[in-house]
Design a protein around this motif. Sequence first.
Motif, PDB file in Angstrom:
ATOM      1  N   LEU A 191       0.698  -1.200   0.102  1.00 26.27           N
ATOM      2  CA  LEU A 191       0.076  -0.087  -0.065  1.00 26.27           C
ATOM      3  C   LEU A 191       0.806   1.113  -0.310  1.00 26.27           C
ATOM      4  O   LEU A 191       0.794   2.335  -0.586  1.00 26.27           O
ATOM      5  CB  LEU A 191      -1.066  -0.196   1.407  1.00 26.27           C
ATOM      6  N   GLY A 192       1.955   1.304   0.961  1.00 26.54           N
ATOM      7  CA  GLY A 192       3.066   2.279   1.029  1.00 26.54           C
ATOM      8  C   GLY A 192       3.385   2.426  -0.368  1.00 26.54           C
ATOM      9  O   GLY A 192       3.594   3.776  -0.999  1.00 26.54           O
ATOM     10  N   PHE A 193       3.988   1.546  -1.169  1.00 23.50           N
ATOM     11  CA  PHE A 193       4.578   1.635  -2.368  1.00 23.50           C
ATOM     12  C   PHE A 193       3.547   2.084  -3.324  1.00 23.50           C
ATOM     13  O   PHE A 193       3.865   3.118  -3.990  1.00 23.50           O
ATOM     14  CB  PHE A 193       5.040   0.296  -2.857  1.00 23.50           C
ATOM     15  N   GLY A 194       2.468   1.745  -3.411  1.00 25.60           N
ATOM     16  CA  GLY A 194       1.172   2.402  -4.228  1.00 25.60           C
ATOM     17  C   GLY A 194       1.078   3.860  -4.091  1.00 25.60           C
ATOM     18  O   GLY A 194       1.020   4.506  -5.146  1.00 25.60           O
ATOM     19  N   GLU A 195       1.208   4.358  -2.859  1.00 25.00           N
ATOM     20  CA  GLU A 195       1.050   5.680  -2.772  1.00 25.00           C
ATOM     21  C   GLU A 195       2.340   6.583  -3.025  1.00 25.00           C
ATOM     22  O   GLU A 195       2.059   7.558  -3.539  1.00 25.00           O
ATOM     23  CB  GLU A 195       0.692   5.847  -1.229  1.00 25.00           C
ATOM     24  N   ILE A 196       3.297   5.887  -2.749  1.00 28.60           N
ATOM     25  CA  ILE A 196       4.701   6.630  -3.245  1.00 28.60           C
ATOM     26  C   ILE A 196       4.763   6.748  -4.428  1.00 28.60           C
ATOM     27  O   ILE A 196       5.069   7.890  -5.135  1.00 28.60           O
ATOM     28  CB  ILE A 196       6.074   5.969  -2.873  1.00 28.60           C
ATOM     29  N   ILE A 197       4.192   6.111  -5.224  1.00 28.72           N
ATOM     30  CA  ILE A 197       4.138   6.003  -6.723  1.00 28.72           C
ATOM     31  C   ILE A 197       3.455   7.138  -7.290  1.00 28.72           C
ATOM     32  O   ILE A 197       3.621   8.110  -8.144  1.00 28.72           O
ATOM     33  CB  ILE A 197       4.063   4.573  -7.472  1.00 28.72           C
ATOM     34  N   ARG A 198       2.197   7.173  -6.504  1.00 33.15           N
ATOM     35  CA  ARG A 198       1.126   7.963  -6.793  1.00 33.15           C
ATOM     36  C   ARG A 198       1.662   9.562  -6.607  1.00 33.15           C
ATOM     37  O   ARG A 198       1.336  10.446  -7.192  1.00 33.15           O
ATOM     38  CB  ARG A 198      -0.269   7.939  -6.385  1.00 33.15           C
ATOM     39  N   ILE A 199       2.219   9.639  -5.367  1.00 33.73           N
ATOM     40  CA  ILE A 199       2.842  10.900  -4.916  1.00 33.73           C
ATOM     41  C   ILE A 199       3.838  11.620  -6.057  1.00 33.73           C
ATOM     42  O   ILE A 199       3.830  12.634  -6.426  1.00 33.73           O
ATOM     43  CB  ILE A 199       3.293  10.850  -3.599  1.00 33.73           C
ATOM     44  N   ILE A 200       4.705  10.485  -6.284  1.00 30.39           N
ATOM     45  CA  ILE A 200       5.826  10.790  -7.366  1.00 30.39           C
ATOM     46  C   ILE A 200       5.057  11.320  -8.598  1.00 30.39           C
ATOM     47  O   ILE A 200       5.583  12.444  -9.132  1.00 30.39           O
ATOM     48  CB  ILE A 200       6.768   9.633  -7.613  1.00 30.39           C
ATOM     49  N   LEU A 201       4.257  10.515  -8.998  1.00 30.45           N
ATOM     50  CA  LEU A 201       3.331  11.051 -10.347  1.00 30.45           C
ATOM     51  C   LEU A 201       2.893  12.487 -10.096  1.00 30.45           C
ATOM     52  O   LEU A 201       2.988  13.242 -10.984  1.00 30.45           O
ATOM     53  CB  LEU A 201       2.386   9.949 -10.610  1.00 30.45           C
ATOM     54  N   ILE A 202       2.347  12.786  -9.039  1.00 30.98           N
ATOM     55  CA  ILE A 202       1.793  14.243  -8.821  1.00 30.98           C
ATOM     56  C   ILE A 202       2.834  15.206  -8.785  1.00 30.98           C
ATOM     57  O   ILE A 202       2.745  16.294  -9.378  1.00 30.98           O
ATOM     58  CB  ILE A 202       1.029  14.095  -7.687  1.00 30.98           C
ATOM     59  N   ASN A 203       4.043  14.854  -8.268  1.00 28.25           N
ATOM     60  CA  ASN A 203       5.049  15.793  -7.915  1.00 28.25           C
ATOM     61  C   ASN A 203       6.170  15.870  -9.123  1.00 28.25           C
ATOM     62  O   ASN A 203       6.668  16.982  -9.165  1.00 28.25           O
ATOM     63  CB  ASN A 203       5.503  15.560  -6.557  1.00 28.25           C
ATOM     64  N   TRP A 204       6.329  14.970  -9.623  1.00 33.56           N
ATOM     65  CA  TRP A 204       7.342  15.125 -10.782  1.00 33.56           C
ATOM     66  C   TRP A 204       6.804  15.678 -12.394  1.00 33.56           C
ATOM     67  O   TRP A 204       6.546  14.952 -13.200  1.00 33.56           O
ATOM     68  CB  TRP A 204       7.933  13.470 -11.260  1.00 33.56           C
ATOM     69  N   TYR A 205       6.671  16.937 -12.114  1.00 33.61           N
ATOM     70  CA  TYR A 205       5.621  17.522 -12.999  1.00 33.61           C
ATOM     71  C   TYR A 205       6.506  17.732 -14.381  1.00 33.61           C
ATOM     72  O   TYR A 205       5.807  17.599 -15.392  1.00 33.61           O
ATOM     73  CB  TYR A 205       5.848  19.294 -12.698  1.00 33.61           C
ATOM     74  N   ASP A 206       7.764  17.743 -14.336  1.00 31.43           N
ATOM     75  CA  ASP A 206       8.603  17.862 -15.616  1.00 31.43           C
ATOM     76  C   ASP A 206       8.315  16.366 -16.578  1.00 31.43           C
ATOM     77  O   ASP A 206       8.036  16.404 -17.878  1.00 31.43           O
ATOM     78  CB  ASP A 206      10.046  17.949 -15.516  1.00 31.43           C
ATOM     79  N   LEU A 207       8.029  15.326 -15.728  1.00 29.57           N
ATOM     80  CA  LEU A 207       8.021  13.992 -16.544  1.00 29.57           C
ATOM     81  C   LEU A 207       6.341  13.811 -16.909  1.00 29.57           C
ATOM     82  O   LEU A 207       5.971  13.526 -17.965  1.00 29.57           O
ATOM     83  CB  LEU A 207       8.532  12.931 -15.879  1.00 29.57           C
ATOM     84  N   THR A 208       5.819  13.997 -15.832  1.00 31.79           N
ATOM     85  CA  THR A 208       4.375  13.351 -15.674  1.00 31.79           C
ATOM     86  C   THR A 208       3.238  14.614 -15.955  1.00 31.79           C
ATOM     87  O   THR A 208       2.049  14.040 -15.849  1.00 31.79           O
ATOM     88  CB  THR A 208       4.306  12.783 -14.610  1.00 31.79           C
ATOM     89  N   ARG A 209       3.735  15.855 -16.007  1.00 31.56           N
ATOM     90  CA  ARG A 209       2.769  16.961 -16.087  1.00 31.56           C
ATOM     91  C   ARG A 209       1.809  16.914 -14.847  1.00 31.56           C
ATOM     92  O   ARG A 209       0.806  17.533 -14.772  1.00 31.56           O
ATOM     93  CB  ARG A 209       2.231  17.044 -17.324  1.00 31.56           C
ATOM     94  N   GLY A 210       2.344  16.287 -13.635  1.00 30.60           N
ATOM     95  CA  GLY A 210       1.811  16.460 -12.358  1.00 30.60           C
ATOM     96  C   GLY A 210       0.138  16.155 -12.277  1.00 30.60           C
ATOM     97  O   GLY A 210      -0.242  15.078 -13.094  1.00 30.60           O
ATOM     98  N   PRO A 211      -0.529  16.944 -11.509  1.00 27.37           N
ATOM     99  CA  PRO A 211      -2.078  16.587 -11.520  1.00 27.37           C
ATOM    100  C   PRO A 211      -2.692  16.992 -12.539  1.00 27.37           C
ATOM    101  O   PRO A 211      -3.868  16.321 -13.146  1.00 27.37           O
ATOM    102  CB  PRO A 211      -2.471  17.614 -10.247  1.00 27.37           C
ATOM    103  N   ASP A 212      -2.230  17.612 -13.622  1.00 27.12           N
ATOM    104  CA  ASP A 212      -2.890  18.006 -14.961  1.00 27.12           C
ATOM    105  C   ASP A 212      -3.128  16.726 -15.797  1.00 27.12           C
ATOM    106  O   ASP A 212      -3.746  16.621 -16.609  1.00 27.12           O
ATOM    107  CB  ASP A 212      -1.876  19.240 -15.629  1.00 27.12           C
ATOM    108  N   GLY A 213      -2.073  15.904 -15.726  1.00 27.13           N
ATOM    109  CA  GLY A 213      -2.271  14.754 -16.349  1.00 27.13           C
ATOM    110  C   GLY A 213      -1.556  14.614 -17.795  1.00 27.13           C
ATOM    111  O   GLY A 213      -1.268  15.860 -18.158  1.00 27.13           O
ATOM    112  N   ILE A 214      -1.718  13.666 -18.529  1.00 26.56           N
ATOM    113  CA  ILE A 214      -1.201  13.652 -19.723  1.00 26.56           C
ATOM    114  C   ILE A 214      -2.590  13.367 -20.890  1.00 26.56           C
ATOM    115  O   ILE A 214      -3.093  12.574 -20.644  1.00 26.56           O
ATOM    116  CB  ILE A 214      -0.196  12.597 -20.034  1.00 26.56           C
ATOM    117  N   SER A 215      -2.414  14.297 -21.669  1.00 29.17           N
ATOM    118  CA  SER A 215      -3.718  14.267 -22.510  1.00 29.17           C
ATOM    119  C   SER A 215      -3.260  14.038 -24.183  1.00 29.17           C
ATOM    120  O   SER A 215      -1.776  13.928 -24.281  1.00 29.17           O
ATOM    121  CB  SER A 215      -4.687  15.248 -22.525  1.00 29.17           C
TER     122      SER A 215
END
Lengths: 442, 303
Positions: free
Chosen positions: A206-230
């Motif tokens: 569960l912790g790993f799942g959350e860590i990956i999600r938090i990284i996805l939210i905060n690593w804006y350069d790669l994942t465009r953060g909360p905006d998502g990829i369209s």
Amino acid sequence: MAETAAKGLDPVAILKEAGLAAFVALMLAVPLAGLETVSAPGGLTINTRWDWVAIAVGSVFVGRLLLILWREQGRRRSGPRLDLDIGENLRTAMPVLAAAGIAFAVVLPFLPFADRRVLDIGILVMTYIMLGWGLNIVVGLAGLLDLGYVAFYAVGAYSYALLAIHFDLSFWVCLPLAGALAALFGYLLGFPVLRLRGDYLAIVTLGFGEIIRIILINWYDLTRGPDGISGIPRPTFFGLDFARSPPPDGHTFHTFFGLDFSPLHRIIFLYYLILVLALITNAFTLRIRRLPVGRAWEALREDEIACRSLGINPRNTKLTAFTLGAMFAGFAGSFFATRQGFISPESFTFIESAIIVAIVVLGGMGSQIGVVVATLVLIAGPELIRELQEFRMLAFGGLMVMIMIWRPRGLLAFRDPTVRLHPAPRRRLGFGRRKPAGSGAP
Amino acid sequence: MEYFLQQLINGLTLGAIYGLIAIGYTMVYGIIGMINFAHGEIYMIGAFIALIAFLVLGILGITWLPLALLLVLLAAMVFTAFYGWTLERIAYRPLRGSPRLAALISAIGMSIFLQNYVQLLQGARVKPLQPVIPGGVVLMEGAISVRFNYIQMMIIATTVVLMAIFSLIIAKTAMGRAQRACQQDQTMSALVGINVDRTISMTFVIGATLAAVAGMMVTLYYGVIDFFIGFLAGIKAFTAAVVGGIGSLPGAMLGGLLIGLIEVFWSAYFTIEYKDVAAFSILILVLMFRPTGLLGKPEIEKV
């Protein structure tokens, strides 16, 4: 409650029992249902809803009364319980049932009632079935409770989205890559933690799942953060697009086959795509179950110490299950990305993991058909009553609890080992060890 | 230095709250060996009941602060205790003696249910509350002055007092003895005349009351709550219970303080975005290298 029933129908005791339940309901309902916080100028104020409280208390009283009477009836009619045989009968009927189910799934898009909405639900259900089958390798076969399965789903989805956008790779190239990347993640995350057992493993994943999600939210350069990829590319039918107008020098799907354009073509194609992916997952699981590694998983699930003394390496065996499960989540993830065309960390919350685990466990761990049944109950059911959208998750949570109480081993649990060394291996939960109601195992 | 001291105070406050929630996890795990996944929601419900109690008192015109706080505390504890009791009764008791996974799934289901239950009844929006206990003491004047707010003092003091009372209950009373006996061997406890069902129920009730206190503290401290706060707080408190050694009560408190301090210092000196990652990483590291926690006893596995 048990004492009351044993005495027979003693009206005073029953009324007392129901009254007690009603009192508890009153205490529960007064603060949260009876008093509603509402925004007002200058802060919050309180609205009262005593009618809701009255309804809640009344229905609990009546419900409790009926439940006691119904149980009393059941006790008198001491015939064999009906649901005891579900598992046994199903085992013989299973091949027929499976074939019928697959046949139905294949012809579904051509049935008269199959409009866009039905197909969308079909795709959703097939996605969860595939995820359920993938997780079944980890939870059902190897007995490792993974509460962070959605992390691998996310890795698959983001791998496809990023590879397709930045390197212009097609869906069919990305699919294996996404699976491989997810598997790699599974391997890396699984390696350090797989010696943990049971609940601890659950909480770490569960912790790993959350860590990956938090990284996805905060690593804006790669994942465009909360905006998502369209703008994620849609899949093509062997290079044929599903667009309305063909490119100047080529064909689209409908011009190539000489069909009239219909937006349904893409949906139907996606439906078959996920159907095939899911069936591959299923076939893979059914096959690998018979291989030594599959047997080792199931043996490990039953008794780790015995396995170790027989020379099975628990870590490597668990790791294969974890990695393979992650790989299928990666496939499903890249399908999800191409179907949605848009992904954001919002889609990969803990709730998703919980839903997938619930599907596997409610279905009956290790049962492939159980996964299908549970998905239909949990996903398609609430999806069909869209009008009650806001109650969907409430019903979902309630359903999880009720199914577990009704059949603690899952809806279709008949893959129990026929021979047990210990009648009740788990000592810690063990007081009052009554046989769980309707556990179909002989 | 001033900055450090300030963060230390903030961390201790947060840690006290986590510790209170962690006790619920550690006690339940000790007695029936399962993670009570819905405990975070119980804490969230406690926070909501505290908020509602404040508003009701405001309407009734009870504004003398000590009395109001006491009443809110009592209301939150009593009503939340009913939720804890019902939770065990509905979702866990029928599953005693079933596979462990069944109880865990039931707990997750209950957690989802309670979250949506509160959302439906109270609305999805964030609920604000005006500061009830303003002000504080300035310990050190300077470019960055160190403040010890009254609310922080109250949180830490309440936690210490509650912990003392609670330890006494566990150590001295008949109920506490029954609880420790059930933790060791439920069948034997039943044979010597302990009502195991009631003892387990009481465990949930005590856990819920402590979580309710934590919920009330959070409502006062941050001034905003919503229906989703239970999830993260629950996981962090569980982390605290594991760090301290699950099943150990002083461990839960110690773990809570550690997690609170780590979170606050991480936010202060590193990146605030990744503060939850810090908490989860601690959990993973502790479980990998010292699964019994700081004060826990190793679990012996028998064939």
